[in-house]
Design an enzyme around this catalytic site. Structure first.
Site, PDB file in Angstrom:
ATOM      1  N   CYS A 291       0.811  -1.221   0.000  1.00 35.86           N
ATOM      2  CA  CYS A 291       0.000   0.000   0.000  1.00 35.86           C
ATOM      3  C   CYS A 291       0.844   1.269   0.000  1.00 35.86           C
ATOM      4  O   CYS A 291       0.329   2.361  -0.233  1.00 35.86           O
ATOM      5  CB  CYS A 291      -0.973  -0.008   1.169  1.00 35.86           C
ATOM      6  SG  CYS A 291      -2.159  -1.353   1.016  1.00 35.86           S
TER       7      CYS A 291
ATOM      8  N   HIS B 271      -3.406   7.056   2.467  1.00 35.50           N
ATOM      9  CA  HIS B 271      -3.783   5.785   1.849  1.00 35.50           C
ATOM     10  C   HIS B 271      -5.192   5.451   2.327  1.00 35.50           C
ATOM     11  O   HIS B 271      -5.524   5.671   3.498  1.00 35.50           O
ATOM     12  CB  HIS B 271      -2.791   4.706   2.275  1.00 35.50           C
ATOM     13  CG  HIS B 271      -3.243   3.321   1.959  1.00 35.50           C
ATOM     14  ND1 HIS B 271      -3.578   2.940   0.680  1.00 35.50           N
ATOM     15  CD2 HIS B 271      -3.440   2.227   2.744  1.00 35.50           C
ATOM     16  CE1 HIS B 271      -3.946   1.672   0.694  1.00 35.50           C
ATOM     17  NE2 HIS B 271      -3.876   1.218   1.933  1.00 35.50           N
TER      18      HIS B 271
ATOM     19  N   ASN C 121     -10.008  -0.387  -0.898  1.00 30.48           N
ATOM     20  CA  ASN C 121      -8.557  -0.231  -0.815  1.00 30.48           C
ATOM     21  C   ASN C 121      -7.951  -0.737  -2.135  1.00 30.48           C
ATOM     22  O   ASN C 121      -7.933  -1.937  -2.388  1.00 30.48           O
ATOM     23  CB  ASN C 121      -8.053  -1.040   0.382  1.00 30.48           C
ATOM     24  CG  ASN C 121      -6.548  -0.953   0.562  1.00 30.48           C
ATOM     25  OD1 ASN C 121      -5.831  -0.449  -0.301  1.00 30.48           O
ATOM     26  ND2 ASN C 121      -6.064  -1.473   1.680  1.00 30.48           N
TER      27      ASN C 121
HETATM   28  O1  UT7 Z   1      -3.858  -1.142   3.423  1.00 31.11           O
HETATM   29  C1  UT7 Z   1      -3.228  -1.605   4.548  1.00 31.11           C
HETATM   30  C2  UT7 Z   1      -3.829  -2.846   4.914  1.00 31.11           C
HETATM   31  N1  UT7 Z   1      -5.079  -2.949   5.513  1.00 31.11           N
HETATM   32  C3  UT7 Z   1      -5.610  -2.170   6.471  1.00 31.11           C
HETATM   33  O2  UT7 Z   1      -5.176  -1.110   6.809  1.00 31.11           O
HETATM   34  C4  UT7 Z   1      -6.818  -2.746   7.146  1.00 31.11           C
HETATM   35  C5  UT7 Z   1      -6.679  -2.736   8.630  1.00 31.11           C
HETATM   36  N2  UT7 Z   1      -7.763  -3.384   9.331  1.00 31.11           N
HETATM   37  C6  UT7 Z   1      -9.062  -2.998   9.268  1.00 31.11           C
HETATM   38  O3  UT7 Z   1      -9.420  -2.117   8.511  1.00 31.11           O
HETATM   39  C7  UT7 Z   1     -10.047  -3.678  10.210  1.00 31.11           C
HETATM   40  O4  UT7 Z   1      -9.342  -4.417  11.155  1.00 31.11           O
HETATM   41  C8  UT7 Z   1     -11.072  -4.581   9.481  1.00 31.11           C
HETATM   42  C9  UT7 Z   1     -12.060  -3.735   8.700  1.00 31.11           C
HETATM   43  C10 UT7 Z   1     -10.364  -5.559   8.569  1.00 31.11           C
HETATM   44  C11 UT7 Z   1     -11.879  -5.388  10.516  1.00 31.11           C
HETATM   45  O5  UT7 Z   1     -12.519  -4.513  11.417  1.00 31.11           O
HETATM   46  P1  UT7 Z   1     -12.475  -4.775  12.987  1.00 31.11           P
HETATM   47  O6  UT7 Z   1     -13.298  -3.749  13.618  1.00 31.11           O
HETATM   48  O7  UT7 Z   1     -11.001  -4.834  13.357  1.00 31.11           O
HETATM   49  O8  UT7 Z   1     -13.175  -6.162  13.107  1.00 31.11           O
HETATM   50  P2  UT7 Z   1     -12.579  -7.551  13.651  1.00 31.11           P
HETATM   51  O9  UT7 Z   1     -11.558  -8.083  12.686  1.00 31.11           O
HETATM   52  O10 UT7 Z   1     -12.162  -7.357  15.061  1.00 31.11           O
HETATM   53  O11 UT7 Z   1     -13.834  -8.463  13.586  1.00 31.11           O
HETATM   54  C12 UT7 Z   1     -14.977  -8.190  14.384  1.00 31.11           C
HETATM   55  C13 UT7 Z   1     -16.030  -9.222  14.056  1.00 31.11           C
HETATM   56  C14 UT7 Z   1     -15.505 -10.672  14.075  1.00 31.11           C
HETATM   57  O12 UT7 Z   1     -16.515 -11.476  14.591  1.00 31.11           O
HETATM   58  P3  UT7 Z   1     -16.407 -12.004  16.107  1.00 31.11           P
HETATM   59  O13 UT7 Z   1     -15.129 -12.803  16.158  1.00 31.11           O
HETATM   60  O14 UT7 Z   1     -16.359 -10.766  16.956  1.00 31.11           O
HETATM   61  O15 UT7 Z   1     -17.627 -12.818  16.246  1.00 31.11           O
HETATM   62  C15 UT7 Z   1     -15.330 -10.989  12.614  1.00 31.11           C
HETATM   63  O16 UT7 Z   1     -15.481 -12.355  12.335  1.00 31.11           O
HETATM   64  O17 UT7 Z   1     -16.520  -8.996  12.736  1.00 31.11           O
HETATM   65  C16 UT7 Z   1     -16.466 -10.219  11.985  1.00 31.11           C
HETATM   66  N3  UT7 Z   1     -16.269  -9.894  10.589  1.00 31.11           N
HETATM   67  C17 UT7 Z   1     -17.278  -9.610   9.761  1.00 31.11           C
HETATM   68  N4  UT7 Z   1     -18.609  -9.570   9.958  1.00 31.11           N
HETATM   69  C18 UT7 Z   1     -19.368  -9.239   8.903  1.00 31.11           C
HETATM   70  C19 UT7 Z   1     -15.097  -9.785   9.925  1.00 31.11           C
HETATM   71  N5  UT7 Z   1     -15.336  -9.442   8.627  1.00 31.11           N
HETATM   72  C20 UT7 Z   1     -16.688  -9.336   8.524  1.00 31.11           C
HETATM   73  C21 UT7 Z   1     -17.535  -9.002   7.461  1.00 31.11           C
HETATM   74  N6  UT7 Z   1     -18.870  -8.963   7.694  1.00 31.11           N
HETATM   75  N7  UT7 Z   1     -17.077  -8.699   6.224  1.00 31.11           N
END
Ligand code: UT7
Length: 329
Positions: free
Chosen positions: A113, A254, A284
């Site tokens: 990125c 980004h 992204n």
């Molecule tokens: O470009 C550089 C690279 N990338 C980034 O900068 C991305 C960095 N990370 C993020 O943007 C965030 O961490 C995410 C958007 C990927 C995830 O958001 P989060 O608030 O950190 O959620 P999480 O990973 O802690 O997941 C929370 C819950 C989980 O369920 P449980 O374990 O709490 O029951 C996930 O399984 O949300 C669930 N989950 C989803 N639910 C519905 C994960 N993806 C999804 C989804 N739809 N697409």
């Protein structure tokens, strides 16, 4: 060292769109979850057979035309990408042939990125040193080629897109590139990667069966690092130049997650009206997010000649980068 300016900007996204509702029919997710956690509504996707060089071509040609040049005037190409057409030859070579930049040499740059920020820094120093007069900087990715569309934790985040700028020598009073800070932290490698397909794990039936040719991410770990380091690098560049967030006209981060951008803006004391967020419509796009954001900011009248602009990126590796500039178009 010669002063260097951005002489032309181009961007392109393929017409195909995948909405959050489309994804909710493919994996267990909802428009509400994606919008609330990321800020993304839709992303673009190439047609089958379309490669990174294909979407980079219109962006590159637009940037060259705006600079008042022809492809033959370009003497150097740096192509930031994580999804090259092939591991070799480089996509810089493929693009050079496609646009007829017959006087240019160049190479691909792998910084995920931060690909655009690193390519911009590299080409800037080439033009500044006199080794290049007109450099083409490309940031383009076909993320859909390495996305597992059964994995809800990654498939909702990424999209395909391309952006390019041409760098040329600036006149004595012209706005130009001012400063940069780039850094890497290789300890973050496992948090965001594509496990197979390189020399460590060449393609086998087993690697394909285990889906190791798709990208993987520990979202929470990347999120934490991105919030901390993006604010840190931005502050470092500003402080080094005797500036604070209040001096900026526009902050172009980004575009990975709305919450990361908002947290960074808060850390550098920047009101949101000085921040461009366009990930809603692209997701992204990895190396393409910053030129796409510059393009949209300019279209909206939010980026004008002479504006003081800070670019910031965090990506896989980890890679972190920031460029301070005065907008010259
Ligand atoms: O470009 C550089 C690279 N990338 C980034 O900068 C991305 C960095 N990370 C993020 O943007 C965030 O961490 C995410 C958007 C990927 C995830 O958001 P989060 O608030 O950190 O959620 P999480 O990973 O802690 O997941 C929370 C819950 C989980 O369920 P449980 O374990 O709490 O029951 C996930 O399984 O949300 C669930 N989950 C989803 N639910 C519905 C994960 N993806 C999804 C989804 N739809 N697409």
């Amino acid at each position: 060292m010669r002063p260097v300016k951005i002489a032309g900007l181009g961007a392109y996204v393929p017409p195909g769109v995948i909405t959050n509702d489309d994804l909710s029919k493919m994996v267990d997710t909802t428009d509400e979850w994606i919008l609330q956690r990321t800020g993304i509504r839709e992303r673009h996707k190439v047609a089958p057979g379309e490669a990174t060089s294909d979407i980079a071509k219109p962006a590159a040609l637009a940037a060259i035309a705006e600079a008042g040049l022809t492809p033959k005037d370009i003497d150097f190409i740096v192509f930031g990408t994580t999804t090259p057409d092939t591991i070799f030859p480089s996509t810089a070579c493929v693009l050079q042939a496609k646009i007829g930049a017959t006087n240019a040499w160049g190479f691909d740059l792998g910084a995920a990125c931060s690909g655009f920020v690193y390519a911009l820094t590299t080409a800037w120093k080439m033009v500044a040193s006199g080794a290049s007069d007109h450099a083409l900087v490309v940031g383009a990715d076909v993320m859909s080629s390495i996305i597992d569309y059964t994995d809800r934790s990654t498939c909702v985040l990424f999209g395909d897109g391309a952006g390019a700028v041409v760098l040329s020598v600036a006149g004595p009073d012209e706005p130009c590139l001012i400063d940069f800070a780039n850094e890497i932290d290789g300890h973050g490698g496992d948090a965001l990667c594509m496990p197979a397909g390189g020399s460590k794990l060449p393609a086998t039936h087993e690697t394909v069966d285990k889906k190791l040719h798709y990208m993987r991410q520990d979202g929470a770990a990347v999120f934490k690092f991105a919030v901390r380091q993006s604010g840190e690098i931005a502050t470092r560049v500003l402080t080094k130049n005797g500036l604070t967030g209040a001096d900026l006209d526009l902050f172009v981060s980004h575009q990975a997650n709305r919450r990361i951008i908002e947290a960074t803006a808060e850390r550098i004391g920047l009101p949101m009206d000085k921040v461009i967020i366009n990930l809603e419509y692209y997701g992204n796009t990895t190396a393409a997010t910053i030129p796409l954001a510059l393009m949209d900011a300019r279209k909206d009248g939010r980026l004008k000649k002479g504006d003081l602009v800070l670019l910031t990126s965090v990506g896989a590796g980890f890679t972190v980068g920031s460029v301070l500039l005065r907008w010259s178009l």
